[in-house]
Design a protein around this motif. Structure first.
Motif, mmCIF file in Angstrom:
data_model
loop_
_atom_site.group_PDB
_atom_site.id
_atom_site.type_symbol
_atom_site.label_atom_id
_atom_site.label_comp_id
_atom_site.label_asym_id
_atom_site.label_seq_id
_atom_site.Cartn_x
_atom_site.Cartn_y
_atom_site.Cartn_z
ATOM 1 N N ILE A 1 52.978 39.580 29.534
ATOM 2 C CA ILE A 1 54.392 39.208 29.453
ATOM 3 C C ILE A 1 55.245 40.465 29.303
ATOM 4 O O ILE A 1 56.285 40.624 29.969
ATOM 5 C CB ILE A 1 54.648 38.247 28.278
ATOM 6 N N GLU A 2 54.822 41.376 28.432
ATOM 7 C CA GLU A 2 55.563 42.627 28.251
ATOM 8 C C GLU A 2 55.674 43.389 29.566
ATOM 9 O O GLU A 2 56.764 43.842 29.950
ATOM 10 C CB GLU A 2 54.856 43.499 27.210
ATOM 11 N N ASP A 3 54.545 43.518 30.283
ATOM 12 C CA ASP A 3 54.542 44.273 31.535
ATOM 13 C C ASP A 3 55.501 43.662 32.552
ATOM 14 O O ASP A 3 56.207 44.385 33.271
ATOM 15 C CB ASP A 3 53.131 44.314 32.114
ATOM 16 N N ARG A 4 55.551 42.344 32.604
ATOM 17 C CA ARG A 4 56.410 41.696 33.587
ATOM 18 C C ARG A 4 57.885 41.784 33.204
ATOM 19 O O ARG A 4 58.759 41.844 34.071
ATOM 20 C CB ARG A 4 55.970 40.258 33.809
ATOM 21 N N LEU A 5 58.183 41.799 31.938
ATOM 22 C CA LEU A 5 59.569 41.988 31.502
ATOM 23 C C LEU A 5 60.064 43.382 31.874
ATOM 24 O O LEU A 5 61.163 43.539 32.428
ATOM 25 C CB LEU A 5 59.692 41.756 29.994
ATOM 26 N N TYR A 6 59.262 44.398 31.615
ATOM 27 C CA TYR A 6 59.668 45.765 31.952
ATOM 28 C C TYR A 6 59.707 45.973 33.468
ATOM 29 O O TYR A 6 60.574 46.677 33.981
ATOM 30 C CB TYR A 6 58.742 46.780 31.287
ATOM 31 N N PHE A 7 58.778 45.350 34.192
ATOM 32 C CA PHE A 7 58.804 45.418 35.649
ATOM 33 C C PHE A 7 60.040 44.698 36.191
ATOM 34 O O PHE A 7 60.650 45.136 37.164
ATOM 35 C CB PHE A 7 57.533 44.800 36.235
ATOM 36 N N GLY A 8 60.422 43.600 35.538
ATOM 37 C CA GLY A 8 61.636 42.894 35.910
ATOM 38 C C GLY A 8 62.849 43.797 35.850
ATOM 39 O O GLY A 8 63.722 43.756 36.728
ATOM 40 N N ARG A 9 62.923 44.616 34.821
ATOM 41 C CA ARG A 9 64.034 45.571 34.713
ATOM 42 C C ARG A 9 64.005 46.559 35.876
ATOM 43 O O ARG A 9 65.050 46.899 36.452
ATOM 44 C CB ARG A 9 63.948 46.318 33.380
ATOM 45 N N GLU A 10 62.812 47.036 36.257
ATOM 46 C CA GLU A 10 62.689 48.017 37.333
ATOM 47 C C GLU A 10 63.162 47.464 38.679
ATOM 48 O O GLU A 10 63.680 48.218 39.512
ATOM 49 C CB GLU A 10 61.229 48.476 37.456
ATOM 50 N N ILE A 11 62.980 46.163 38.906
ATOM 51 C CA ILE A 11 63.332 45.598 40.209
ATOM 52 C C ILE A 11 64.700 44.921 40.207
ATOM 53 O O ILE A 11 65.126 44.358 41.221
ATOM 54 C CB ILE A 11 62.254 44.605 40.704
ATOM 55 N N GLU B 1 53.283 49.644 42.876
ATOM 56 C CA GLU B 1 54.183 50.577 43.553
ATOM 57 C C GLU B 1 54.555 50.087 44.947
ATOM 58 O O GLU B 1 55.656 50.366 45.432
ATOM 59 C CB GLU B 1 53.545 51.963 43.607
ATOM 60 N N LYS B 2 53.668 49.358 45.602
ATOM 61 C CA LYS B 2 53.996 48.780 46.903
ATOM 62 C C LYS B 2 54.893 47.557 46.763
ATOM 63 O O LYS B 2 55.769 47.309 47.596
ATOM 64 C CB LYS B 2 52.710 48.406 47.648
ATOM 65 N N LEU B 3 54.655 46.784 45.713
ATOM 66 C CA LEU B 3 55.403 45.551 45.515
ATOM 67 C C LEU B 3 56.831 45.808 45.041
ATOM 68 O O LEU B 3 57.749 45.054 45.377
ATOM 69 C CB LEU B 3 54.672 44.666 44.498
ATOM 70 N N LYS B 4 57.012 46.893 44.290
ATOM 71 C CA LYS B 4 58.317 47.162 43.681
ATOM 72 C C LYS B 4 59.458 47.211 44.702
ATOM 73 O O LYS B 4 60.461 46.505 44.529
ATOM 74 C CB LYS B 4 58.261 48.460 42.869
ATOM 75 N N PRO B 5 59.386 48.002 45.776
ATOM 76 C CA PRO B 5 60.528 48.028 46.702
ATOM 77 C C PRO B 5 60.709 46.720 47.463
ATOM 78 O O PRO B 5 61.829 46.378 47.862
ATOM 79 C CB PRO B 5 60.171 49.180 47.655
ATOM 80 N N ILE B 6 59.627 45.961 47.656
ATOM 81 C CA ILE B 6 59.728 44.677 48.354
ATOM 82 C C ILE B 6 60.519 43.686 47.507
ATOM 83 O O ILE B 6 61.484 43.064 47.980
ATOM 84 C CB ILE B 6 58.325 44.122 48.674
ATOM 85 N N LEU B 7 60.136 43.543 46.240
ATOM 86 C CA LEU B 7 60.838 42.604 45.361
ATOM 87 C C LEU B 7 62.235 43.108 45.015
ATOM 88 O O LEU B 7 63.176 42.310 44.910
ATOM 89 C CB LEU B 7 60.032 42.362 44.090
ATOM 90 N N ALA B 8 62.376 44.415 44.832
ATOM 91 C CA ALA B 8 63.710 44.956 44.540
ATOM 92 C C ALA B 8 64.664 44.650 45.688
ATOM 93 O O ALA B 8 65.826 44.271 45.468
ATOM 94 C CB ALA B 8 63.622 46.463 44.297
ATOM 95 N N GLY B 9 64.187 44.798 46.913
ATOM 96 C CA GLY B 9 65.030 44.510 48.067
ATOM 97 C C GLY B 9 65.379 43.041 48.170
ATOM 98 O O GLY B 9 66.527 42.673 48.463
#
Length: 413
Positions: free
Chosen positions: A37-47, A365-373
Motif C-alpha cells: 500500500i505504501e509503495d502504491r501511494l508513493y508511486f501514485g504521487r510520481e504519476i 520504470e516502464k509503467l511510470k510514463p505510460i500511466l503518467a501520460g
C-alpha cells in the motif's frame, strides 16, 4: 439579469492498484503486507494521481480461481490474511499524509452469488473484512461485483441477490459505507455459454436491484461504479445510459467511475457478433470443461475476439467510432456525467483502470510514463468538460445567452 462566475468543478483522479500487481515483489509484501500500500501511494504521487483505488483480493494461496484462468488477475494490494487493525491503519495514514495521495475506496471483485455455499461464504466473509478496513480508513465505499449463481436463471439470481446482498448491505450500512457495483458482464468468468455472469450489468438490472434494496432499507447503500468499456462491449453508449437513468429517476445511482475504454474490432464482430466466440475456443477438452487453468482462460474469447481494452489516451482519436459506439468519446463521457447525473464531484472518483494488454508491464520504470501520460490525458479531458459545462450550463444561461449547436444526442448514433 445576473452574472454568474466561471467556477468549473473538477473530479479527483486516481488509479486502480490492480494495474501494479507486482510493483512490490511478493517476496517483500507477503511478510510485510502494508508495504504494498505504501509503495502504491508513493508511486501514485510520481504519476500524478490524487487518489488510489485500493485493490483487495483473497491471497493467491486462498483463492478458488487460479490466476492463470483470469484475463486480468486481481491484486491483493490490501492483504487481509491478518485483520486490518488500528496499528495497520495508522501506518497507512502516515503514507497517505506523506505522499499527499488519498484512498478513494477499496475494490474487491469476486462472484458473491457463487452457487457453492462454502465458496460463497468464504467470499462474503472476505468482503466483510474489506468493509471493516474501509471503515477504519475512512473510505466512503467499497467497489465490487454482484456475480451470478450459474445454476439459476436470471430471475432466480435476482431472488438470490435479495437473500444474499440485503444482509451484506445492512453490514455496510452499520459501518457507514456504500457498495459500488461495477457493471462488467464478466463473459469469460466460466467455461459455460452464459455471457452475463455478473447480473449487475445494465441500468435495468441496477434499478431492479435498487428497488429490492429500498424495500429493505438499504437503498442508500447500493450505488454503481460506472465503467464505459463494458457499455461499449454491449453496444451501449454513455450518454444514452445516463439519459435513461435520469428519465427513470435514478440519476443518483452512479457515484464513481472507472476510466477504461474499449476498442471494438469490426472484423471480430463480423466473425462472431457481440456474443463473442461460442465454439472451438479451447476451454473445453474431450467434451467437457478443461481442468487446466490456462485452457479455461480461453473462455474469455467471448469478449477478446471482438474488442480490446483501452487505457485512456492510447487509442486514436476516431470521431466515427465515437458515433458508432466502437470506442469511448471521453469528452462527451465527462460532459454527460455533469449534464445528466446527480453527482457530488468532490466525492465521485475518476479511477483509471489499466487493462490494455500490450502496455501491461509490471516494470515500474516502464509503467511510470505510460500511466503518467494516461492520467494527464484523463485530467485534461475532465478539466475541458468541466470548463465547457460551467460555461454552457451556468455562465451563459445566467446572462440569457444561448449555447451554439446541438451536440451529441442520447439514443441516437
Amino acid at each position: 439579469m445576473s452574472v454568474r462566475n466561471f467556477e468549473p468543478k473538477f473530479m479527483k483522479l486516481g488509479v486502480l492498484t490492480a494495474a501494479l500487481q507486482e510493483l512490490t515483489p511478493r517476496s517483500v509484501r507477503d511478510p510485510d503486507p502494508d508495504r504494498a500500500i505504501e509503495d502504491r501511494l508513493y508511486f501514485g504521487r510520481e504519476i500524478g494521481a490524487d487518489v488510489i483505488q485500493l485493490s483487495a483480493a483473497l491471497h493467491p494461496s486462498q483463492s478458488d480461481v487460479p490466476a492463470e484462468a483470469m484475463l486480468d488477475p486481481v491484486a491483493n494490494t490490501l492483504d487481509l490474511r491478518a485483520p486490518f487493525d488500528a496499528k495497520r491503519r495508522d501506518r497507512v495514514e502516515v503514507a497517505v499524509k506523506e505522499s499527499k495521495v488519498g484512498i478513494s475506496d477499496i475494490a474487491y471483485f469476486d462472484n458473491l452469488l457463487h452457487d457453492d455455499r462454502t465458496v460463497r461464504g468464504k467470499k462474503l466473509d472476505f468482503m466483510r473484512k474489506v468493509f471493516d478496513a474501509a471503515a477504519l480508513l475512512g473510505a466512503p465505499a467499497v467497489c465490487g461485483f454482484v456475480g451470478r449463481d450459474q445454476t439459476k436463471s436470471m430471475d432466480q439470481n435476482l431472488e438470490a441477490f435479495e437473500a444474499i446482498f440485503v444482509p451484506l448491505l445492512k453490514d455496510a450500512k452499520s459501518r457507514g459505507i456504500r457498495y459500488r457495483v461495477e457493471q462488467c458482464p464478466m463473459p469469460g468468468w466460466t467455461t459455460g455459454d452464459n455471457f452475463h455472469n455478473n447480473i449487475a450489468y445494465s441500468p435495468g438490472a441496477w434499478i431492479a436491484m435498487h428497488r429490492i434494496c429500498e424495500r429493505h432499507g438499504v437503498g442508500d447503500q447500493l450505488r454503481v461504479h460506472y465503467d464505459p468499456s463494458h457499455s461499449i462491449l454491449m453496444g451501449q453508449d454513455t450518454r444514452s445510459i445516463f439519459q435513461f437513468l435520469k428519465d427513470s429517476g435514478y440519476a443518483f445511482l452512479i457515484d464513481g467511475f472507472h476510466v477504461k475504454g474499449q476498442v471494438i474490432s469490426a472484423k471480430g464482430v463480423s466473425e462472431w457478433g457481440y456474443g463473442g466466440q461460442t465454439m472451438n475456443r479451447g476451454d473445453w477438452v474431450n467434451g467437457k470443461p478443461s481442468e487446466k487453468p490456462a485452457d479455461q482462460l480461453n473462455a474469455w474469447k467471448k469478449q477478446t475476439v471482438l474488442c480490446e481494452h483501452e487505457l485512456p489516451g492510447t487509442a486514436r482519436h476516431d470521431p466515427l467510432a465515437y458515433l458508432q459506439n466502437r470506442t469511448v468519446d471521453w469528452l462527451d463521457h465527462q460532459l454527460a456525467a455533469r449534464e445528466l447525473l446527480s453527482l457530488d464531484l468532490k466525492t465521485a472518483p475518476l479511477i483509471v483502470e489499466h487493462e490494455y494488454g500490450p502496455a501491461r508491464t509490471q516494470d515500474k520504470e516502464k509503467l511510470k510514463p505510460i500511466l503518467a501520460g494516461s492520467l494527464a490525458f484523463t485530467r485534461k479531458i475532465d478539466e475541458a468538460a468541466a470548463c465547457m459545462f460551467a460555461l454552457q450550463a451556468e455562465v451563459l444561461p445566467a446572462q440569457g445567452i444561448p449555447v451554439q449547436g446541438r451536440g451529441r444526442e442520447a439514443f441516437r448514433s
